[in-house]
Design a protein around this motif. Structure first.
Motif, PDB file in Angstrom:
ATOM      1  N   GLY A 138      -4.232   8.637   7.813  1.00  0.00           N
ATOM      2  CA  GLY A 138      -4.507   8.648   7.074  1.00  0.00           C
ATOM      3  C   GLY A 138      -3.929   8.644   5.682  1.00  0.00           C
ATOM      4  N   SER A 139      -4.448   8.497   4.383  1.00  0.00           N
ATOM      5  CA  SER A 139      -3.731   8.077   3.919  1.00  0.00           C
ATOM      6  C   SER A 139      -4.150   8.639   1.981  1.00  0.00           C
ATOM      7  CB  SER A 139      -3.101   6.692   2.826  1.00  0.00           C
ATOM      8  OG  SER A 139      -2.218   6.055   2.258  1.00  0.00           O
ATOM      9  N   VAL A 140      -3.722   8.339   0.673  1.00  0.00           N
ATOM     10  CA  VAL A 140      -4.184   8.652  -0.849  1.00  0.00           C
ATOM     11  C   VAL A 140      -4.041   7.857  -1.779  1.00  0.00           C
ATOM     12  CG1 VAL A 140      -3.298  11.352  -0.468  1.00  0.00           C
ATOM     13  CG2 VAL A 140      -1.393   9.989  -1.302  1.00  0.00           C
ATOM     14  N   GLY A 141      -4.334   8.045  -2.614  1.00  0.00           N
ATOM     15  CA  GLY A 141      -4.297   6.554  -3.511  1.00  0.00           C
ATOM     16  C   GLY A 141      -5.152   5.802  -3.591  1.00  0.00           C
ATOM     17  N   MET A 142      -6.107   6.434  -2.795  1.00  0.00           N
ATOM     18  CA  MET A 142      -7.625   4.708  -3.492  1.00  0.00           C
ATOM     19  C   MET A 142      -8.717   6.387  -2.197  1.00  0.00           C
ATOM     20  SD  MET A 142      -6.516   1.118  -0.806  1.00  0.00           S
ATOM     21  CE  MET A 142      -8.987   0.928  -2.073  1.00  0.00           C
ATOM     22  N   GLN A 143     -10.013   5.980  -3.484  1.00  0.00           N
ATOM     23  CA  GLN A 143     -10.793   6.955  -2.368  1.00  0.00           C
ATOM     24  C   GLN A 143     -11.452   6.853  -1.542  1.00  0.00           C
ATOM     25  OE1 GLN A 143     -13.467   6.383  -5.674  1.00  0.00           O
ATOM     26  NE2 GLN A 143     -12.701   8.474  -6.839  1.00  0.00           N
ATOM     27  N   THR A 144     -11.175   5.728  -0.321  1.00  0.00           N
ATOM     28  CA  THR A 144     -11.479   5.981   0.982  1.00  0.00           C
ATOM     29  C   THR A 144     -10.900   6.310   1.347  1.00  0.00           C
ATOM     30  OG1 THR A 144     -10.933   3.469   0.080  1.00  0.00           O
ATOM     31  CG2 THR A 144     -13.018   3.677   0.190  1.00  0.00           C
ATOM     32  N   TRP A 145      -9.009   6.077   1.084  1.00  0.00           N
ATOM     33  CA  TRP A 145      -8.004   6.832   2.095  1.00  0.00           C
ATOM     34  C   TRP A 145      -8.280   8.159   2.190  1.00  0.00           C
ATOM     35  CZ3 TRP A 145      -6.423   5.079   6.255  1.00  0.00           C
ATOM     36  CH2 TRP A 145      -6.511   4.165   5.951  1.00  0.00           C
ATOM     37  N   GLU A 146      -8.533   8.863   0.367  1.00  0.00           N
ATOM     38  CA  GLU A 146      -8.344  10.454   0.236  1.00  0.00           C
ATOM     39  C   GLU A 146      -9.738  11.091   0.696  1.00  0.00           C
ATOM     40  OE1 GLU A 146      -8.164  10.492  -4.356  1.00  0.00           O
ATOM     41  OE2 GLU A 146      -5.711   9.876  -3.801  1.00  0.00           O
ATOM     42  N   ALA A 173      -0.160  -3.839   3.468  1.00  0.00           N
ATOM     43  CA  ALA A 173       1.133  -3.510   4.515  1.00  0.00           C
ATOM     44  C   ALA A 173       0.864  -1.873   4.980  1.00  0.00           C
ATOM     45  CB  ALA A 173       1.796  -3.388   3.573  1.00  0.00           C
ATOM     46  N   ARG A 174       0.353  -1.318   4.059  1.00  0.00           N
ATOM     47  CA  ARG A 174       0.160   0.645   4.732  1.00  0.00           C
ATOM     48  C   ARG A 174      -1.515   0.125   5.913  1.00  0.00           C
ATOM     49  NH1 ARG A 174      -2.593   4.167   0.999  1.00  0.00           N
ATOM     50  NH2 ARG A 174      -3.776   1.885   0.715  1.00  0.00           N
ATOM     51  N   ASP A 175      -2.091  -0.493   5.864  1.00  0.00           N
ATOM     52  CA  ASP A 175      -3.224  -0.594   5.679  1.00  0.00           C
ATOM     53  C   ASP A 175      -3.287  -1.013   7.315  1.00  0.00           C
ATOM     54  OD1 ASP A 175      -4.453   0.312   3.559  1.00  0.00           O
ATOM     55  OD2 ASP A 175      -5.302  -1.561   3.454  1.00  0.00           O
ATOM     56  N   LEU A 181       6.002   4.128   3.811  1.00  0.00           N
ATOM     57  CA  LEU A 181       5.856   2.640   4.566  1.00  0.00           C
ATOM     58  C   LEU A 181       7.074   2.107   3.970  1.00  0.00           C
ATOM     59  CD1 LEU A 181       4.337  -0.135   4.255  1.00  0.00           C
ATOM     60  CD2 LEU A 181       3.973  -0.221   2.337  1.00  0.00           C
ATOM     61  N   ASP A 182       7.348   1.282   5.319  1.00  0.00           N
ATOM     62  CA  ASP A 182       8.748   0.772   5.348  1.00  0.00           C
ATOM     63  C   ASP A 182       8.794  -0.804   4.387  1.00  0.00           C
ATOM     64  OD1 ASP A 182      11.256  -0.181   5.223  1.00  0.00           O
ATOM     65  OD2 ASP A 182      11.403  -0.064   7.692  1.00  0.00           O
ATOM     66  N   GLU A 183       8.554  -1.105   3.327  1.00  0.00           N
ATOM     67  CA  GLU A 183       8.055  -2.569   2.870  1.00  0.00           C
ATOM     68  C   GLU A 183       8.699  -2.916   1.555  1.00  0.00           C
ATOM     69  OE1 GLU A 183       6.752  -4.996   3.747  1.00  0.00           O
ATOM     70  OE2 GLU A 183       5.933  -4.100   5.573  1.00  0.00           O
ATOM     71  N   PRO A 184       9.485  -4.056   1.028  1.00  0.00           N
ATOM     72  CA  PRO A 184       9.995  -4.370  -0.021  1.00  0.00           C
ATOM     73  C   PRO A 184       8.734  -3.865  -1.383  1.00  0.00           C
ATOM     74  CG  PRO A 184       9.759  -5.841   1.037  1.00  0.00           C
ATOM     75  CD  PRO A 184       9.302  -4.860   1.957  1.00  0.00           C
ATOM     76  N   ASN A 185       7.668  -3.896  -0.403  1.00  0.00           N
ATOM     77  CA  ASN A 185       6.717  -4.059  -2.158  1.00  0.00           C
ATOM     78  C   ASN A 185       6.601  -2.685  -2.716  1.00  0.00           C
ATOM     79  OD1 ASN A 185       6.050  -6.696  -1.206  1.00  0.00           O
ATOM     80  ND2 ASN A 185       5.383  -6.117   0.308  1.00  0.00           N
ATOM     81  N   ASN A 186       7.230  -2.024  -3.596  1.00  0.00           N
ATOM     82  CA  ASN A 186       6.692  -0.929  -3.990  1.00  0.00           C
ATOM     83  C   ASN A 186       5.421  -1.017  -5.254  1.00  0.00           C
ATOM     84  OD1 ASN A 186       8.121   1.446  -4.337  1.00  0.00           O
ATOM     85  ND2 ASN A 186       8.980   0.574  -6.418  1.00  0.00           N
ATOM     86  N   GLY A 187       5.148   0.514  -5.387  1.00  0.00           N
ATOM     87  CA  GLY A 187       4.307   0.757  -6.248  1.00  0.00           C
ATOM     88  C   GLY A 187       2.827   0.409  -5.370  1.00  0.00           C
ATOM     89  N   LEU A 195       2.570   7.230   3.118  1.00  0.00           N
ATOM     90  CA  LEU A 195       1.691   7.148   1.689  1.00  0.00           C
ATOM     91  C   LEU A 195       3.269   6.029   1.711  1.00  0.00           C
ATOM     92  CD1 LEU A 195       3.694  10.806   1.039  1.00  0.00           C
ATOM     93  CD2 LEU A 195       1.707  10.063   1.427  1.00  0.00           C
ATOM     94  N   LEU A 196       2.664   4.901   0.566  1.00  0.00           N
ATOM     95  CA  LEU A 196       3.612   3.763   0.100  1.00  0.00           C
ATOM     96  C   LEU A 196       5.032   4.123  -0.702  1.00  0.00           C
ATOM     97  CD1 LEU A 196       0.954   2.071  -2.145  1.00  0.00           C
ATOM     98  CD2 LEU A 196       1.391   1.504   0.352  1.00  0.00           C
ATOM     99  N   THR A 197       5.991   3.900  -0.587  1.00  0.00           N
ATOM    100  CA  THR A 197       6.873   4.072  -1.488  1.00  0.00           C
ATOM    101  C   THR A 197       6.977   4.442  -3.134  1.00  0.00           C
ATOM    102  OG1 THR A 197       8.041   1.847  -1.786  1.00  0.00           O
ATOM    103  CG2 THR A 197       7.794   2.309  -0.231  1.00  0.00           C
ATOM    104  N   SER A 198       7.534   5.243  -3.301  1.00  0.00           N
ATOM    105  CA  SER A 198       7.409   5.927  -5.285  1.00  0.00           C
ATOM    106  C   SER A 198       8.459   6.491  -5.214  1.00  0.00           C
ATOM    107  CB  SER A 198       6.465   7.024  -4.637  1.00  0.00           C
ATOM    108  OG  SER A 198       6.421   7.794  -5.745  1.00  0.00           O
ATOM    109  N   ASN A 199       9.021   6.529  -6.742  1.00  0.00           N
ATOM    110  CA  ASN A 199      10.098   6.905  -7.333  1.00  0.00           C
ATOM    111  C   ASN A 199       9.674   8.311  -7.859  1.00  0.00           C
ATOM    112  OD1 ASN A 199      11.025   4.076  -7.756  1.00  0.00           O
ATOM    113  ND2 ASN A 199       9.803   4.086  -9.753  1.00  0.00           N
ATOM    114  N   GLN A 200       9.145   9.093  -6.852  1.00  0.00           N
ATOM    115  CA  GLN A 200       9.025  10.417  -7.463  1.00  0.00           C
ATOM    116  C   GLN A 200       9.706  11.404  -5.531  1.00  0.00           C
ATOM    117  OE1 GLN A 200       4.511  12.280  -7.197  1.00  0.00           O
ATOM    118  NE2 GLN A 200       5.263  14.134  -7.202  1.00  0.00           N
TER     119      GLN A 200
END
Length: 337
Positions: free
Chosen positions: A14-22, A83-85, A69-75, A39-44
């Motif tokens: 699963g994941s978070v950040g979108m209602q379908t995933w949540e 990429a997460r999907d 997520l090990d991707e350069p597309n941050n946020g 999880l997507l990459t984050s500054n937190q």
């Protein structure tokens, strides 16, 4: 679908950040199914982020594995989410399609899984529904309750609406649990008004506020005058506000630090007069915000110390007014006959 995976002693991706995933993540928590959360990459910082997710979804640390997520597309860009999907599908052994829009992103991912010879379980699949247009309505001036004119000008009114996400002080697990266990959507304008009355607190919001400062907004307009301002805002996918609100007697405004908004033109900055920035509001270009005759309170506003006879409730239908009055002991008036 989640229960079937539990019976097979499998883990959910699963994941978070979108209602379908949540919704999937919340279902895993409710059914006590082990979860791998992507999880997507984050500054937190990872530790505080994971702790926040565990609390928000009522998850047990020992039942969750976090994968970043090990991707350069941050946020939260579309590239990063796509990429997460893909990462979730590639890591899964079994896919359970439920509501897949033909020719959509998830349909492509399902084909990707089929090409990788994943096990596909289709017993829970439903026909995908078209995305509905905004749920908008307006009140008929011919059918307004004449009683509202008898109390015109007596109150500053905080109008609320249905929320398309959790309430400000609500955990995600409680929001999704309410949806799963309700036959109708459990966060209507009336539900939100009852939440305010149950907690006797108006929670400040930083949404659209200067410098993201939390405030509670009120209007000094009479109910009849505010009806034309209740309209659907396609940009935000919701009504501006609905005929559900709580009024506070105007004479109490100074003692509660309820102050009128200062409207300014685009050529003026909000700090020129030395007043608090949360009091300032641009007159607007497409919309003249002065029409709302807005008052604001900085931060949350507790209501418990306000005498009940200095409060007044507003709702859409007469039967709602009767129920509110009986439940909370506060005078209530419906905008409709």
């Amino acid at each position: 679908a989640v229960r079937s995976l539990k019976e097979r002693d499998l883990r959910i991706c699963g994941s978070v950040g979108m209602q379908t995933w949540e919704l999937i993540t919340a279902s895993a928590a409710l059914e006590a199914v082990p979860l791998r959360c992507y999880l997507l990459t984050s500054n937190q910082p990872a530790a505080s982020r994971e702790s926040e997710i565990l609390r928000d979804f009522g998850l047990k640390p020992e039942s969750v594995e976090f994968v970043y997520l090990d991707e350069p597309n941050n946020g939260k860009s579309e590239l990063a989410m796509a990429a997460r999907d893909r990462m979730v599908v590639d890591a899964s052994d079994m896919l359970l399609p439920i509501s897949i829009r033909p020719s959509g992103h998830m349909a492509d991912l399902l084909e990707r899984g089929i090409s990788q010879r994943k096990e596909i379980v289709s017993e829970f699949q439903l026909s995908a529904m078209e995305r509905p247009h905004g749920i908008a309505y307006s009140l008929d001036f011919e059918k307004l309750n004449p009683t509202i004119d008898e109390i015109s000008g007596k109150y500053l009114i905080h109008w609320t609406r249905a929320t398309n996400s959790r309430w400000p002080d609500e955990r995600s697990i409680d929001y999704y649990s309410a949806i799963i266990n309700s036959l109708s959507y459990p966060r209507t304008g009336l539900d939100t008004l009852c939440r305010i009355l149950d907690t006797m607190r108006l929670i400040g919001s930083a949404r659209h506020m200067p410098q993201k400062m939390k405030t509670v907004a009120f209007s000094s307009l009479s109910p009849r005058e505010v009806v034309p301002l209740m309209r659907y805002r396609a940009r935000y996918g919701e009504m501006s506000f609905e005929p559900y609100g709580i009024g506070i007697a105007k004479e109490l405004a100074p003692s509660l630090d309820l102050l009128p908004v200062i409207y300014y033109s685009e050529k003026r900055t909000s700090g020129e007069s030395g007043e608090a920035p949360w009091r300032f509001q641009s007159m607007g270009i497409k919309t003249d915000w002065r029409e709302e005759q807005e008052y604001r309170h900085a931060g949350d506003l507790p209501l418990g110390s306000i005498p009940r006879d200095a409060l007044h409730l507003f709702c859409r239908f007469p039967d709602e007014a009767e129920r509110l009055q009986q439940r909370y002991g506060i005078q209530a008036t419906s905008l409709g006959k």
